[in-house]
Design a protein around this motif. Structure first.
Motif, PDB file in Angstrom:
ATOM      1  N   PRO A   1      31.394  52.604  36.027  1.00 46.77           N
ATOM      2  CA  PRO A   1      32.217  51.780  34.884  1.00 46.77           C
ATOM      3  C   PRO A   1      33.491  51.477  35.506  1.00 46.77           C
ATOM      4  CG  PRO A   1      30.770  53.505  34.105  1.00 46.77           C
ATOM      5  CD  PRO A   1      30.943  53.880  35.603  1.00 46.77           C
ATOM      6  N   ALA A   2      34.065  49.998  35.223  1.00 48.60           N
ATOM      7  CA  ALA A   2      35.108  49.889  35.397  1.00 48.60           C
ATOM      8  C   ALA A   2      35.867  49.783  37.015  1.00 48.60           C
ATOM      9  CB  ALA A   2      36.190  50.560  34.646  1.00 48.60           C
ATOM     10  N   CYS A   3      34.814  49.596  37.839  1.00 48.68           N
ATOM     11  CA  CYS A   3      35.322  49.595  39.335  1.00 48.68           C
ATOM     12  C   CYS A   3      35.739  48.156  39.630  1.00 48.68           C
ATOM     13  CB  CYS A   3      34.128  50.063  39.871  1.00 48.68           C
ATOM     14  SG  CYS A   3      32.836  48.593  40.021  1.00 48.68           S
ATOM     15  N   GLY A   4      35.700  47.213  38.717  1.00 54.29           N
ATOM     16  CA  GLY A   4      36.146  45.896  38.969  1.00 54.29           C
ATOM     17  C   GLY A   4      35.214  45.041  39.190  1.00 54.29           C
ATOM     18  N   LYS A   5      33.896  45.239  39.051  1.00 57.02           N
ATOM     19  CA  LYS A   5      32.695  44.234  39.360  1.00 57.02           C
ATOM     20  C   LYS A   5      32.888  43.201  38.562  1.00 57.02           C
ATOM     21  CE  LYS A   5      28.932  46.877  38.004  1.00 57.02           C
ATOM     22  NZ  LYS A   5      29.752  47.990  37.563  1.00 57.02           N
ATOM     23  N   GLY A   6      33.088  43.201  37.195  1.00 55.79           N
ATOM     24  CA  GLY A   6      33.304  41.900  36.255  1.00 55.79           C
ATOM     25  C   GLY A   6      34.118  41.108  36.661  1.00 55.79           C
ATOM     26  N   THR A   7      35.162  41.390  37.050  1.00 54.99           N
ATOM     27  CA  THR A   7      36.420  40.505  37.675  1.00 54.99           C
ATOM     28  C   THR A   7      35.993  39.691  38.980  1.00 54.99           C
ATOM     29  OG1 THR A   7      38.035  41.960  36.814  1.00 54.99           O
ATOM     30  CG2 THR A   7      38.698  40.304  38.276  1.00 54.99           C
ATOM     31  N   GLN A   8      35.489  40.707  39.977  1.00 53.81           N
ATOM     32  CA  GLN A   8      35.183  40.050  40.930  1.00 53.81           C
ATOM     33  C   GLN A   8      33.745  39.218  41.215  1.00 53.81           C
ATOM     34  OE1 GLN A   8      37.149  40.595  43.902  1.00 53.81           O
ATOM     35  NE2 GLN A   8      38.248  41.897  43.063  1.00 53.81           N
ATOM     36  N   THR A   9      32.862  39.681  40.190  1.00 54.32           N
ATOM     37  CA  THR A   9      31.474  38.971  40.109  1.00 54.32           C
ATOM     38  C   THR A   9      31.759  37.507  39.442  1.00 54.32           C
ATOM     39  OG1 THR A   9      30.868  40.126  38.311  1.00 54.32           O
ATOM     40  CG2 THR A   9      29.882  40.692  40.410  1.00 54.32           C
ATOM     41  N   GLU A  10      32.925  37.524  38.466  1.00 57.48           N
ATOM     42  CA  GLU A  10      33.376  36.269  37.893  1.00 57.48           C
ATOM     43  C   GLU A  10      34.023  35.472  38.854  1.00 57.48           C
ATOM     44  OE1 GLU A  10      32.912  36.170  34.061  1.00 57.48           O
ATOM     45  OE2 GLU A  10      33.097  34.189  34.735  1.00 57.48           O
ATOM     46  N   MET A  11      34.644  35.844  39.720  1.00 53.60           N
ATOM     47  CA  MET A  11      35.223  34.966  40.584  1.00 53.60           C
ATOM     48  C   MET A  11      34.304  34.442  41.677  1.00 53.60           C
ATOM     49  SD  MET A  11      38.727  37.569  41.218  1.00 53.60           S
ATOM     50  CE  MET A  11      39.368  36.790  42.796  1.00 53.60           C
ATOM     51  N   LEU A  12      33.344  35.533  42.059  1.00 51.42           N
ATOM     52  CA  LEU A  12      32.221  35.012  42.974  1.00 51.42           C
ATOM     53  C   LEU A  12      31.425  33.875  42.631  1.00 51.42           C
ATOM     54  CD1 LEU A  12      31.236  35.805  46.118  1.00 51.42           C
ATOM     55  CD2 LEU A  12      29.623  37.422  44.842  1.00 51.42           C
ATOM     56  N   SER A  13      31.020  33.955  41.305  1.00 53.55           N
ATOM     57  CA  SER A  13      30.270  32.972  40.598  1.00 53.55           C
ATOM     58  C   SER A  13      30.858  31.757  40.793  1.00 53.55           C
ATOM     59  CB  SER A  13      29.950  33.355  39.331  1.00 53.55           C
ATOM     60  OG  SER A  13      29.649  32.532  38.355  1.00 53.55           O
ATOM     61  N   LYS A  14      32.218  31.605  40.549  1.00 47.16           N
ATOM     62  CA  LYS A  14      32.828  30.371  40.953  1.00 47.16           C
ATOM     63  C   LYS A  14      32.796  29.890  42.236  1.00 47.16           C
ATOM     64  CE  LYS A  14      35.731  30.433  36.769  1.00 47.16           C
ATOM     65  NZ  LYS A  14      36.072  31.787  36.277  1.00 47.16           N
ATOM     66  N   TYR A  15      33.113  30.806  43.151  1.00 50.56           N
ATOM     67  CA  TYR A  15      33.287  30.521  44.554  1.00 50.56           C
ATOM     68  C   TYR A  15      31.775  30.046  45.153  1.00 50.56           C
ATOM     69  CZ  TYR A  15      33.644  31.408  49.610  1.00 50.56           C
ATOM     70  OH  TYR A  15      33.869  31.254  50.892  1.00 50.56           O
TER      71      TYR A  15
END
Ligand code: AMP
Length: 219
Positions: free
Chosen positions: A11-25
């Motif tokens: 939990p809170a390892c930063g997945k949410g932020t990074q996966t959101e960015m990856l989704s756009k990319y």
């Protein structure tokens, strides 16, 4: 070729932020089970009512319930070229279920599947959780220490009052780590054995982790 990504990490390892960015990319939909379940709760559906008591105790919601939601979501046309799956699977049972869901949707053919594991020092994660706030309107995530809003407790984008997730208290966070270690961590070996696991060092700032993630997905 269809690209499917799943993500592992505490939990809170930063997945949410990074996966959101990856989704756009990658121009692939970001499918986040935690948010889908919270939407069910907010809409007061039967699934939401059932999920609530598990979420608030830091436990996994029963596999049948979460698999039904995921199957519906991954069957939608915007997932035809692939998806960025965040928060599912969270147990080996769910991983087997994902395999069956993919078989059902398109036979799992012509697909490159990658499991990305966020390897991180867990010492600071509990602090990250209790300091996390989000905007109920646009979903932007803040951290009172490392990424505070410009105006106290209000979203920089739309001014909405920020909220804290009910399960982001110290007590529930502790239980979520226990659940992760018991139920989810075995997936690291599960995907390693299948030869689809990629590990990234998830310590560092958002940009540093992003560059490591990009190196893996472009490989
Ligand atoms: P998250 O937003 O990913 O931190 O998830 C919040 C909570 O939702 C978790 O602690 C679980 O109670 C529940 N949850 C999210 N994804 C799943 C899943 N794949 N299986 C079971 N429960 C889940």
């Amino acid at each position: 070729m269809k690209r499917e990504f799943i993500f592992l990490g505490p939990p809170a390892c930063g997945k949410g932020t990074q996966t959101e960015m990856l989704s756009k990319y990658m121009k692939l939909p970001h499918v986040d089970t935690g948010s889908l379940l919270r939407a069910e709760i907010n809409n007061n559906t039967d699934s939401g009512k059932e999920a609530k008591s598990y979420i608030e105790r830091g436990l996994l919601v029963p596999v049948e319930l979460v698999a039904k939601i995921i199957k519906n979501r991954l069957s939608q046309s915007d997932c035809a070229n692939g998806y960025i799956l965040d928060g599912f699977p969270r147990s080996t049972e769910q991983a087997d279920e994902l395999f069956r869901i993919n078989e059902f949707i398109d036979g799992g053919k012509d697909t490159k599947f990658t499991a990305v594991y966020f390897d991180i020092n867990t010492d600071l994660l509990e602090e990250r959780i209790v300091n996390r706030r989000s905007c109920p309107q646009c979903g932007t995530i803040y951290n009172l220490q490392s990424k505070p809003p410009k105006i106290k407790n209000h979203c920089d984008n739309d001014g909405s009052e920020l909220v804290q997730r009910k399960d982001d208290t110290r007590e529930v966070a502790h239980l979520r780590f226990e659940t992760y270690n018991k139920e989810t961590a075995p997936l690291i070996t599960y995907y390693q054995d299948k030869g689809v696991l990629r590990t990234i060092n998830a310590n560092g700032n958002i940009q540093e982790v992003w560059e490591r993630l990009l190196a893996v997905v472009n490989d």
